[in-house]
Design a protein around this motif. Sequence first.
Motif, PDB file in Angstrom:
ATOM      1  N   MET A   1       0.824  -1.212   0.000  1.00 25.24           N
ATOM      2  CA  MET A   1       0.000   0.000   0.000  1.00 25.24           C
ATOM      3  C   MET A   1       0.857   1.261   0.000  1.00 25.24           C
ATOM      4  N   ARG A   2       0.291   2.296  -0.593  1.00 32.20           N
ATOM      5  CA  ARG A   2       0.809   3.655  -0.420  1.00 32.20           C
ATOM      6  C   ARG A   2      -0.397   4.574  -0.384  1.00 32.20           C
ATOM      7  N   ARG A   3      -0.383   5.473   0.576  1.00 30.81           N
ATOM      8  CA  ARG A   3      -1.504   6.415   0.675  1.00 30.81           C
ATOM      9  C   ARG A   3      -0.974   7.837   0.747  1.00 30.81           C
ATOM     10  N   GLN A   4      -1.771   8.740   0.212  1.00 30.28           N
ATOM     11  CA  GLN A   4      -1.467  10.165   0.279  1.00 30.28           C
ATOM     12  C   GLN A   4      -2.450  10.846   1.220  1.00 30.28           C
ATOM     13  N   LEU A   5      -1.930  11.751   2.010  1.00 31.38           N
ATOM     14  CA  LEU A   5      -2.798  12.571   2.855  1.00 31.38           C
ATOM     15  C   LEU A   5      -2.711  14.006   2.349  1.00 31.38           C
ATOM     16  N   SER A   6      -3.838  14.709   2.412  1.00 34.98           N
ATOM     17  CA  SER A   6      -3.822  16.116   1.983  1.00 34.98           C
ATOM     18  C   SER A   6      -5.011  16.855   2.594  1.00 34.98           C
ATOM     19  N   ASN A   7      -5.097  18.147   2.276  1.00 32.23           N
ATOM     20  CA  ASN A   7      -6.223  18.973   2.732  1.00 32.23           C
ATOM     21  C   ASN A   7      -6.401  18.911   4.255  1.00 32.23           C
ATOM     22  N   PHE A   8      -5.304  19.089   4.954  1.00 36.19           N
ATOM     23  CA  PHE A   8      -5.378  19.019   6.422  1.00 36.19           C
ATOM     24  C   PHE A   8      -6.182  20.182   6.984  1.00 36.19           C
TER      25      PHE A   8
END
Lengths: 165, 433
Positions: free
Chosen positions: A92-99
Amino acid sequence: MTEIQSIATPAGSVSAELVDFVVHEARLADENRYAEWESLWADDGIYWVPTGDQKDPQTQVSFVFDNRHRIGSRIAQLRSGRRHSQTPPSKMRRQLSNFEVLSDDGGEVELAANFSLFEHRYTTTIWAGRYLYRLRYTADGLSLVKKTVLLINNESAIRTIAFIL
Amino acid sequence: MTMRLEQDRLAADAIDYEKLIQRDRVHGSLYTDADIFQKEMRDIYESQWVFVAHESEIPEPGDYVRRRIGEQPLIVACGKDLKVRVMLNRCTHRGNMLCQSDAGNATLFRCSFHGWTFSNDGRLQGVSFRGGYEQSLGELRSELGLAEAAQVGTYGGFIFANLSGDAGDLEHYLGNAKDAIDRLVRMSPAGGIDLSAGWMKHDNNANWKVVNEVQVDGYHPLFVHESLYKAIKPAKVDYSSDELRVAVRDLGGGHSEVDYTAEYQAQDREFIWFSSIPRSRVPDYIEAMEALHGPERTHDILVDGPPHTFIWPNLFLAEMQVMFIEPLSVEQTIQYTAPIKLLGAEEMSARIIRQTEGAMGPAGFLIADDAEMGERNQVGLHAQEPEWVLFGRGFESEKVEPRGITSYDRTSETSQRGMWQHYRTLMTETTND
Ligand code: FES
Ligand SMILES: [Fe+2]
């Protein structure tokens, strides 16, 4: 989703400490580093993945509603080497954004982020949604009190989620 | 529902099912052949009784849920008259899907394409710009209501529908599985169950028959669920013991059960089926049950527990959960799971919700691995050698009993044989029409 809507308005700036913590949490989840991931949790931790139109986890069923004890069981099963639905484990790889910081009372902070998660196991599955975190400031740094995973497809039939979302 | 076209013969009608389904083995192509799937949808799902919903999902006038039988999209709705109707989700004008929400409440369905409206009992109400037809609005209305399932019946709150109209009487169809529903309902001190806690929906890349076979398999737990028993908690019974008193039963009509009653009774312990919780965790439940049944009968009910019974072709009473399936294609099946809320037992019901999430569904400690087995099975079945899938375990251990063909060997493939014999009957009958 009363509880979820009530914390939907940004209430403060996002510190590097907060981002570092959830990015680290995401990496441990991506890399199936189960023991390290489990160690992020506070004793009263709740890991929640609601089903679609769910209003109240006490009266309606969730995909996951783990208290701290059950988080431990989930990890113990993953570490047993016999959790077939994670043998082999997902890559898996996940991106986080819009904190967004939704609230911060100095003791605990609520943070939201969008995520996209690419999971490969036989085939590649894309998961997406919003994470809501409740984090506690402690003498040893932040600890994870609640993680809510709002999948965009949680009203539909979903593929197996035996990995850490 | 009305008729299929006379010439609607399917390629799979020509197959010799007597040959593909033998006493102790079935042919692998039955799980992978898209033509056979089409015939199953016609001759099993769209011709026979099928579970569609539970009354507690649509208790009020106007309540509806969207479901499928075979390839037919449906609206299951409660009318003003409190009658449950199972209607095809297709506007009678040009075929638009009429209702899009999974569930809701509506007195009227309005087609989004040209604005025709239908009341929730299926009658055509309004035709926009109605002047365009030769017939009067009254004539159109009488001709163009929504198509409906020919038969709808309920038992213990479970709603079954039959699209064809020639599936006979509901209770006759339920046969020996009927009292499994009674056994479930009697777990409630108010005599009813409620599925309003909602469904987990799980997308399985497996043929619907594979999914069913896993559900009633008494042979797999030690292997598939080893991680749970080793890492979290021991199994509720000792699956490794040859002394285990479990009956695997072909109830007839495709129905089957794995019945733990004898083991539970021999141990004479309550709640073995519910993590062996002590009575002190659910005092309100105990009190309500004893008020209704008295102490002795309550003890017996809490020892025996709920059923573990499969009702052909798509419903599974999985102890404190209800599960059902919708086949989407030869390789894809949606599995639904709802926790059972027991009317009159709130704290017990709250525990059942938590138990359901732990064990079942796409993240469950049990079902995630069962689903994995189903999907691996589906991949394996694409290999063309050996041709046969074996269901021959435990013949010698079978006895004919009043409730059905029973084996007291927990590993016996009696349940699966029961499904397949019934399947063969259904697939052969219609072919030879
Ligand atoms: S298709 Fe429904 S109104 Fe035309
Ligand atoms: Fe299982």
